[in-house]
Write a protein that holds these residues in place. Structure first.
Motif, short mmCIF file in Angstrom:
data_model
loop_
_atom_site.label_atom_id
_atom_site.label_comp_id
_atom_site.label_asym_id
_atom_site.label_seq_id
_atom_site.Cartn_x
_atom_site.Cartn_y
_atom_site.Cartn_z
N UNK A 39 0.80 -1.23 0.00
CA UNK A 39 0.00 0.00 0.00
C UNK A 39 0.82 1.27 0.00
N UNK A 40 2.07 1.18 -0.47
CA UNK A 40 2.96 2.34 -0.44
C UNK A 40 2.39 3.57 -1.17
N UNK A 41 1.82 3.43 -2.37
CA UNK A 41 1.23 4.61 -3.02
C UNK A 41 0.13 5.26 -2.19
N UNK A 42 -0.72 4.44 -1.56
CA UNK A 42 -1.80 5.00 -0.73
C UNK A 42 -1.23 5.72 0.49
N UNK A 43 -0.18 5.14 1.07
CA UNK A 43 0.45 5.79 2.23
C UNK A 43 1.01 7.16 1.85
N UNK A 44 1.75 7.20 0.73
CA UNK A 44 2.35 8.47 0.29
C UNK A 44 1.26 9.49 -0.03
N UNK A 85 2.01 19.01 -4.16
CA UNK A 85 1.57 18.84 -5.54
C UNK A 85 2.63 18.11 -6.36
N UNK A 86 2.35 16.88 -6.75
CA UNK A 86 3.19 16.13 -7.67
C UNK A 86 2.37 14.98 -8.23
N UNK A 87 2.81 14.43 -9.37
CA UNK A 87 2.12 13.30 -9.98
C UNK A 87 2.81 12.01 -9.57
N UNK A 88 2.06 11.11 -8.98
CA UNK A 88 2.61 9.85 -8.54
C UNK A 88 2.40 8.78 -9.61
N UNK A 89 3.50 8.19 -10.05
CA UNK A 89 3.43 7.09 -11.02
C UNK A 89 3.38 5.79 -10.22
N UNK A 90 2.17 5.28 -9.98
CA UNK A 90 1.97 4.16 -9.07
C UNK A 90 1.72 2.85 -9.82
N UNK A 91 2.75 2.41 -10.53
CA UNK A 91 2.66 1.14 -11.25
C UNK A 91 2.52 -0.02 -10.27
N UNK A 92 1.72 -1.02 -10.65
CA UNK A 92 1.44 -2.15 -9.76
C UNK A 92 1.87 -3.47 -10.39
N UNK A 93 2.58 -4.28 -9.59
CA UNK A 93 2.92 -5.64 -10.00
C UNK A 93 2.19 -6.60 -9.08
N UNK A 94 1.34 -7.45 -9.65
CA UNK A 94 0.56 -8.39 -8.84
C UNK A 94 0.38 -9.69 -9.63
N UNK A 95 1.26 -10.64 -9.36
CA UNK A 95 1.22 -11.90 -10.10
C UNK A 95 0.20 -12.88 -9.55
N UNK A 96 -0.57 -12.45 -8.57
CA UNK A 96 -1.68 -13.27 -8.11
C UNK A 96 -2.97 -12.89 -8.84
N UNK A 97 -2.88 -11.87 -9.69
CA UNK A 97 -4.03 -11.40 -10.47
C UNK A 97 -3.72 -11.50 -11.95
N UNK A 98 -4.73 -11.69 -12.76
CA UNK A 98 -4.54 -11.73 -14.21
C UNK A 98 -4.29 -10.32 -14.74
#
Length: 371
Positions: free
Chosen positions: A101-106, A113-126
């Motif tokens: 949950x690091x993006x949510x915490x930040x 004011x900044x743009x967060x690039x919150x790419x997600x890796x989740x190999x338990x999901x398709x």
């Protein structure tokens, strides 16, 4: 003018947490796409103080440091900052909640004011695998061409593989990183002989951040101690270590903890184990307890060090010195009593430098090494 030309091709990367394992790949990947990388400054007491001021006291040290690095990048004027979410590195193998949950915490603690690039890796999901992860990183820059992204990923793997080759040959982390980013490959040849060897079991973000680790590699080197870590091991060797302790992979970063400890506990050239953990880390507390229990049958000394923002360097050094002194005395006793290794004692080979460029090996960057 197309979208890519209109977009400012610059991304900020915090020098914390996953940086210490994934930066070689990200450097090659992003540079190939023409995206300029802005790194936060190295961790200082000010970095830690700023990060700690925005989160609750129970938050673990690495996350406090990470928040401080986000603030540092914002102060540098970076408007796009890479904040990944590593959910799962394999089916049903997850990271701890703070990393997931690091993006949510930040987003909730950094009110700037900044743009967060919150790419997600989740190999338990398709449809949330490796290339989807890469697409989410470069999407904000208007880069959507899959062929271009895959070509850039090969450039990333080249830098990453060179880094791993040099690391596994015995080269220090800092040297291997510097050479890899320059596109160079050198195989380290150790000529110095050390009377004592120890394995340092910890996450890369704890031991390679010199502020957090208090330069533990330099301190042990000054004590004439050779230090080994998970950075010298292949995923196969770390899996072997997990098996040696009769454990199974549960946490996403189990390789660099249980796997590393299990491998070096069986290695007779290692005189002792040092566990370095951050106070308040739930997964580490469980892994260290299991390592301590299983280590008794190997009759190998273990030093457990816990660090937080209040850890004093004097006490830290005193414990290291006492442990190393004990290892010296134990080794002298073996020599005096002429204790010999039995013929079936196990001394594994740690000089693996071959890396296969297969789809399976590409997944490994997001396996044991990724937090």
């Amino acid at each position: 003018m197309n979208v890519e030309q209109e977009t400012k091709m610059q991304i900020g990367i915090p020098r914390a947490m996953s940086f210490y394992t994934n930066y070689p790949f990200l450097y090659g990947f992003l540079t190939e796409l023409g995206i300029e990388i802005v790194l936060s400054d190295k961790t200082t007491k000010k970095t830690l103080a700023k990060g700690s001021s925005l989160v609750v006291s129970e938050t673990c040290l690495p996350v406090k440091v990470y928040v401080g690095h986000i603030l540092n990048l914002i102060d540098k004027g970076v408007d796009k900052i890479f904040v990944p979410s590593f959910q799962s590195i394999a089916p049903k193998i997850y990271n701890c909640s703070k990393i997931r949950g690091l993006p949510d915490l930040i987003r909730n603690v950094v009110k700037k004011d900044f743009q967060m690039i919150e790419a997600t890796l989740d190999k338990s999901e398709k449809n949330q695998g490796f290339y989807e992860f890469l697409k989410e990183i470069v999407g904000p820059f208007g880069i959507t061409d899959e062929k271009r992204i895959k070509k850039a990923s090969k450039a990333g793997w080249k830098v990453y593989n060179n880094f791993k080759i040099m690391s596994r040959s015995g080269m220090s982390y800092k040297q291997a990183m510097n050479y890899a980013l320059q596109g160079k490959v050198f195989i380290s040849q150790e000529t110095r002989e050390y009377p004592i060897s120890v394995a340092l079991v910890s996450h890369p973000y704890n031991i390679y951040d010199e502020q957090i680790s208090m330069r533990i590699f330099d301190k042990l080197n000054d004590m004439d101690v050779k230090v080994y870590s998970a950075n010298e091991l292949t995923p196969e060797q770390m899996q072997e270590g997990i098996n040696a302790l009769n454990q199974r992979l549960y946490w996403a970063n189990e390789y660099e903890m249980t796997g590393c400890a299990g491998h070096y506990l069986k290695d007779n050239k290692i005189d002792g184990i040092i566990n370095l953990t951050a106070f308040g880390c739930g997964p580490d507390s469980l892994m260290i307890e299991r390592i301590n229990r299983k280590a008794k049958k190997f009759n190998k000394p273990i030093l457990n060090l816990t660090i937080d923002e209040h850890t004093g360097e004097a006490g830290f050094v005193t414990r290291l010195e006492a442990f190393v002194d004990m290892l010296y005395r134990k080794k002298r006793a073996k020599i005096i009593n002429k204790i010999k290794l039995s013929e079936d004692e196990y001394i594994p080979n740690t000089n693996f430098i071959k890396i296969k460029e297969t789809e399976k090996s590409q997944d490994l960057i997001f396996d044991g090494d990724f937090v």
